[in-house]
Design a protein around this motif. Structure first.
Motif, PDB file in Angstrom:
ATOM      1  N   GLY A   1      -0.127   3.111  17.382  1.00 17.52           N
ATOM      2  CA  GLY A   1      -1.488   3.624  17.424  1.00 17.52           C
ATOM      3  C   GLY A   1      -1.672   5.037  16.918  1.00 17.52           C
ATOM      4  N   ASP A   2      -0.616   5.686  16.405  1.00 16.99           N
ATOM      5  CA  ASP A   2      -0.737   7.059  15.912  1.00 16.99           C
ATOM      6  C   ASP A   2      -1.651   7.145  14.694  1.00 16.99           C
ATOM      7  OD1 ASP A   2       0.772   8.352  17.787  1.00 16.99           O
ATOM      8  OD2 ASP A   2       2.509   8.724  16.497  1.00 16.99           O
ATOM      9  N   ARG A   3      -2.299   8.311  14.576  1.00 22.40           N
ATOM     10  CA  ARG A   3      -3.045   8.662  13.360  1.00 22.40           C
ATOM     11  C   ARG A   3      -2.131   9.549  12.524  1.00 22.40           C
ATOM     12  NH1 ARG A   3      -6.705   9.257  17.552  1.00 22.40           N
ATOM     13  NH2 ARG A   3      -6.260  11.492  17.649  1.00 22.40           N
ATOM     14  N   ILE A   4      -1.793   9.082  11.329  1.00 28.07           N
ATOM     15  CA  ILE A   4      -0.770   9.755  10.517  1.00 28.07           C
ATOM     16  C   ILE A   4      -1.297   9.988   9.107  1.00 28.07           C
ATOM     17  CG2 ILE A   4       1.584   9.640   9.619  1.00 28.07           C
ATOM     18  CD1 ILE A   4       2.251   7.705  11.888  1.00 28.07           C
ATOM     19  N   ALA A   5      -1.071  11.177   8.596  1.00 26.02           N
ATOM     20  CA  ALA A   5      -1.339  11.484   7.191  1.00 26.02           C
ATOM     21  C   ALA A   5      -0.019  11.758   6.484  1.00 26.02           C
ATOM     22  CB  ALA A   5      -2.264  12.687   7.066  1.00 26.02           C
ATOM     23  N   VAL A   6       0.093  11.267   5.269  1.00 26.85           N
ATOM     24  CA  VAL A   6       1.216  11.613   4.385  1.00 26.85           C
ATOM     25  C   VAL A   6       0.618  12.419   3.244  1.00 26.85           C
ATOM     26  CG1 VAL A   6       3.094  10.772   2.950  1.00 26.85           C
ATOM     27  CG2 VAL A   6       2.438   9.492   5.011  1.00 26.85           C
TER      28      VAL A   6
ATOM     29  N   GLY B   1       4.622   3.634   2.591  1.00 21.72           N
ATOM     30  CA  GLY B   1       4.893   2.198   2.522  1.00 21.72           C
ATOM     31  C   GLY B   1       5.616   1.683   3.750  1.00 21.72           C
ATOM     32  N   VAL B   2       6.570   2.455   4.264  1.00 14.19           N
ATOM     33  CA  VAL B   2       7.271   2.043   5.491  1.00 14.19           C
ATOM     34  C   VAL B   2       6.320   2.108   6.679  1.00 14.19           C
ATOM     35  CG1 VAL B   2       9.176   2.551   7.056  1.00 14.19           C
ATOM     36  CG2 VAL B   2       9.515   2.762   4.590  1.00 14.19           C
ATOM     37  N   LEU B   3       5.509   3.174   6.757  1.00 13.71           N
ATOM     38  CA  LEU B   3       4.559   3.321   7.862  1.00 13.71           C
ATOM     39  C   LEU B   3       3.521   2.204   7.888  1.00 13.71           C
ATOM     40  CD1 LEU B   3       3.890   7.167   7.903  1.00 13.71           C
ATOM     41  CD2 LEU B   3       4.844   5.808   9.779  1.00 13.71           C
ATOM     42  N   ALA B   4       3.226   1.636   6.724  1.00 20.17           N
ATOM     43  CA  ALA B   4       2.225   0.565   6.660  1.00 20.17           C
ATOM     44  C   ALA B   4       2.607  -0.621   7.530  1.00 20.17           C
ATOM     45  CB  ALA B   4       2.031   0.110   5.210  1.00 20.17           C
ATOM     46  N   GLY B   5       3.907  -0.759   7.828  1.00 17.91           N
ATOM     47  CA  GLY B   5       4.357  -1.867   8.662  1.00 17.91           C
ATOM     48  C   GLY B   5       4.393  -1.559  10.144  1.00 17.91           C
ATOM     49  N   PHE B   6       4.039  -0.317  10.544  1.00 17.61           N
ATOM     50  CA  PHE B   6       4.055   0.038  11.966  1.00 17.61           C
ATOM     51  C   PHE B   6       2.808  -0.530  12.648  1.00 17.61           C
ATOM     52  CE2 PHE B   6       7.499   2.588  10.882  1.00 17.61           C
ATOM     53  CZ  PHE B   6       7.993   3.308  11.956  1.00 17.61           C
ATOM     54  N   PRO B   7       2.959  -1.158  13.829  1.00 14.68           N
ATOM     55  CA  PRO B   7       1.790  -1.757  14.490  1.00 14.68           C
ATOM     56  C   PRO B   7       0.787  -0.716  14.971  1.00 14.68           C
ATOM     57  CG  PRO B   7       3.734  -1.865  15.908  1.00 14.68           C
ATOM     58  CD  PRO B   7       4.208  -1.398  14.568  1.00 14.68           C
ATOM     59  N   GLY B   8      -0.463  -0.954  14.662  1.00 14.15           N
ATOM     60  CA  GLY B   8      -1.539  -0.135  15.189  1.00 14.15           C
ATOM     61  C   GLY B   8      -1.670   1.248  14.606  1.00 14.15           C
ATOM     62  N   VAL B   9      -0.842   1.589  13.638  1.00 20.09           N
ATOM     63  CA  VAL B   9      -0.846   2.936  13.080  1.00 20.09           C
ATOM     64  C   VAL B   9      -1.893   3.043  11.976  1.00 20.09           C
ATOM     65  CG1 VAL B   9       0.500   4.527  11.652  1.00 20.09           C
ATOM     66  CG2 VAL B   9       1.517   3.553  13.689  1.00 20.09           C
ATOM     67  N   SER B  10      -2.618   4.149  11.972  1.00 21.10           N
ATOM     68  CA  SER B  10      -3.584   4.444  10.906  1.00 21.10           C
ATOM     69  C   SER B  10      -2.925   5.427   9.943  1.00 21.10           C
ATOM     70  CB  SER B  10      -4.849   5.053  11.511  1.00 21.10           C
ATOM     71  OG  SER B  10      -5.706   5.534  10.496  1.00 21.10           O
ATOM     72  N   VAL B  11      -2.782   5.032   8.680  1.00 20.81           N
ATOM     73  CA  VAL B  11      -2.073   5.844   7.692  1.00 20.81           C
ATOM     74  C   VAL B  11      -3.005   6.191   6.539  1.00 20.81           C
ATOM     75  CG1 VAL B  11      -0.059   6.007   6.183  1.00 20.81           C
ATOM     76  CG2 VAL B  11       0.059   4.597   8.247  1.00 20.81           C
TER      77      VAL B  11
ATOM     78  N   GLU C   1      -3.429   1.589  -2.312  1.00 24.11           N
ATOM     79  CA  GLU C   1      -3.965   0.240  -2.087  1.00 24.11           C
ATOM     80  C   GLU C   1      -2.856  -0.798  -2.137  1.00 24.11           C
ATOM     81  OE1 GLU C   1      -7.473  -2.744  -3.800  1.00 24.11           O
ATOM     82  OE2 GLU C   1      -6.904  -0.956  -4.937  1.00 24.11           O
ATOM     83  N   ALA C   2      -1.942  -0.660  -3.102  1.00 23.07           N
ATOM     84  CA  ALA C   2      -0.828  -1.602  -3.219  1.00 23.07           C
ATOM     85  C   ALA C   2       0.072  -1.549  -1.985  1.00 23.07           C
ATOM     86  CB  ALA C   2      -0.020  -1.305  -4.478  1.00 23.07           C
ATOM     87  N   LEU C   3       0.215  -0.362  -1.400  1.00 19.65           N
ATOM     88  CA  LEU C   3       1.064  -0.193  -0.218  1.00 19.65           C
ATOM     89  C   LEU C   3       0.353  -0.612   1.069  1.00 19.65           C
ATOM     90  CD1 LEU C   3       2.633   3.283  -1.067  1.00 19.65           C
ATOM     91  CD2 LEU C   3       3.773   1.055  -1.206  1.00 19.65           C
TER      92      LEU C   3
ATOM     93  N   ARG D   1      16.985  -3.483   2.977  1.00 24.45           N
ATOM     94  CA  ARG D   1      16.275  -4.629   3.574  1.00 24.45           C
ATOM     95  C   ARG D   1      14.763  -4.425   3.498  1.00 24.45           C
ATOM     96  NH1 ARG D   1      20.125  -4.006   7.670  1.00 24.45           N
ATOM     97  NH2 ARG D   1      18.549  -3.422   9.234  1.00 24.45           N
ATOM     98  N   LEU D   2      14.316  -3.201   3.695  1.00 23.38           N
ATOM     99  CA  LEU D   2      12.883  -2.922   3.630  1.00 23.38           C
ATOM    100  C   LEU D   2      12.322  -3.181   2.238  1.00 23.38           C
ATOM    101  CD1 LEU D   2      12.769   0.378   5.730  1.00 23.38           C
ATOM    102  CD2 LEU D   2      11.825  -1.840   6.402  1.00 23.38           C
ATOM    103  N   LEU D   3      13.174  -3.080   1.215  1.00 24.86           N
ATOM    104  CA  LEU D   3      12.716  -3.285  -0.158  1.00 24.86           C
ATOM    105  C   LEU D   3      12.456  -4.751  -0.505  1.00 24.86           C
ATOM    106  CD1 LEU D   3      14.867  -0.661  -2.072  1.00 24.86           C
ATOM    107  CD2 LEU D   3      12.372  -0.712  -1.881  1.00 24.86           C
ATOM    108  N   ALA D   4      12.599  -5.645   0.459  1.00 23.38           N
ATOM    109  CA  ALA D   4      12.182  -7.034   0.229  1.00 23.38           C
ATOM    110  C   ALA D   4      10.672  -7.131   0.051  1.00 23.38           C
ATOM    111  CB  ALA D   4      12.635  -7.915   1.390  1.00 23.38           C
ATOM    112  N   ASP D   5       9.952  -6.099   0.482  1.00 24.94           N
ATOM    113  CA  ASP D   5       8.491  -6.081   0.359  1.00 24.94           C
ATOM    114  C   ASP D   5       8.095  -5.761  -1.085  1.00 24.94           C
ATOM    115  OD1 ASP D   5       5.768  -5.675   0.485  1.00 24.94           O
ATOM    116  OD2 ASP D   5       5.839  -4.402   2.265  1.00 24.94           O
TER     117      ASP D   5
END
Length: 326
Positions: free
Chosen positions: A146-151, A163-173, A187-189, A282-286
């Motif tokens: 649920g964190d609000r995160i800016a990169v 791209g990794v953060l996009a898979g975290f549940p409930g996180v706004s990136v 958009e692609a991420l 392993r994460l690069l399977a995406d």
């Protein structure tokens, strides 16, 4: 064996060349790898190409299989994918990733290579070093559900983190950058995009990767009280001012460095360098991560390509280098 390979060298700041290299016979516990692709990490490698590594950081900035010394002549790089031509049966004929410079063939200890999973296209695996940095940064950052995160900074590393953060549940990136064209990558991420002046504040966490003074200042502005900036930027020999006045103390903000040269203290007791690299692969399977590869060139063109990348004529996140069959 007398096998001859070719390698890209920085002869002196701003000047590159292809050199011939005689490879040693692989001994017990070593592998011979034929390179299929390598990747240019634009931020760090163009800084090295320009001769911008400070004297005090010459040792800290050495790549694992670097030859020569800064500012040059030096053989530098660390995103290499190839096929094992000589080695133990478990590796023979397999695609592997190695933190090796741009070279057509090379001999390294078998422990220096990591198998590319079957689910990961080898051409995408050149991003493994980028994702390894992202994994380490997020171990340091320890985001919560649920964190609000800016990169801040949509370069190769910033996009990898987003791209990794996009898979975290409930996180706004939100990915923040001065280049509106980076919105396509965001958009692609699967994350939001904002120009710096439009970025939403009250963030629990900001990951800074723009390598700019303005980016670091904006990162602090985007934090909620008691929030933290994870600083991933490498500034080379530039001095950077940090705005520690105004609200910095009253909001009890934190600036914490993260660097891939050592495993994050949060996981150091339980994870090795090899574990971290295996996770990155392993994460690069995406397939979303294909958005980070923004161009390709032949190995023989590397001297010109590096000059264009360093001069800004060739914009890129990760620029992939293609090697011939020989």
């Amino acid at each position: 064996m007398g096998r001859v390979a070719r390698a890209f060298w920085i002869r002196s700041p701003g000047e590159g060349e292809i050199r011939s290299v005689v490879l040693p016979e692989p001994g017990p516990g070593e592998v011979l790898v034929r390179t299929l692709w390598s990747g240019v990490s634009r931020g760090t490698e163009t800084l090295v190409f320009r001769g911008g590594v400070p004297t005090s950081q010459h040792e800290a900035m050495r790549a694992p299989f670097q030859d020569g010394d800064f500012p040059g002549p030096v053989k530098y790089g660390y995103l290499n994918v190839g096929v094992v031509e000589h080695g133990p049966p478990a590796l023979l004929g397999r695609n592997v990733f190695c933190l090796y410079p741009h070279q057509t063939r090379y001999v390294v200890p078998e422990g220096a290579v990591t198998l590319v999973p079957d689910a990961v296209p080898p051409a995408r695996a050149v991003l493994a070093g980028t994702l390894e940095t992202a994994v380490n940064a997020l171990w340091d950052a320890a985001p919560l559900v649920g964190d609000r995160i800016a990169v801040v900074g949509a370069g190769m590393i910033g996009c990898g983190v987003a791209g990794v953060l996009a898979g975290f549940p409930g996180v706004s990136v939100q990915l923040v950058d001065t280049d509106p064209a980076r919105a396509v990558v965001a958009e692609a991420l699967g994350v939001d995009f904002a120009m710096p002046e439009q970025a939403e504040g009250e963030c629990d966490l900001v990951v800074h990767a723009s390598a700019s003074e303005a980016g670091l200042a904006r990162s602090l502005e985007l934090l909620a009280p008691e929030g933290a900036v994870i600083e991933l930027s490498w500034y080379g020999d530039r001095r950077i001012s940090v705005p520690l006045g105004e609200f910095f103390h009253s909001r009890r903000l934190v600036v914490r460095s993260s660097q891939v040269g050592s495993v994050s203290p949060a996981r150091r007791a339980r994870r090795s360098f090899g574990d971290r690299m295996s996770l990155a692969l392993r994460l690069l399977a995406d397939p979303a991560f294909d958005a980070l590869i923004t161009g390709e060139s032949d190995f023989d063109d590397m001297p010109q390509v590096m000059s264009r990348l360093a001069g800004g004529e060739l914009p890129a996140l990760c620029h992939r280098i293609v090697y011939g069959p020989g």
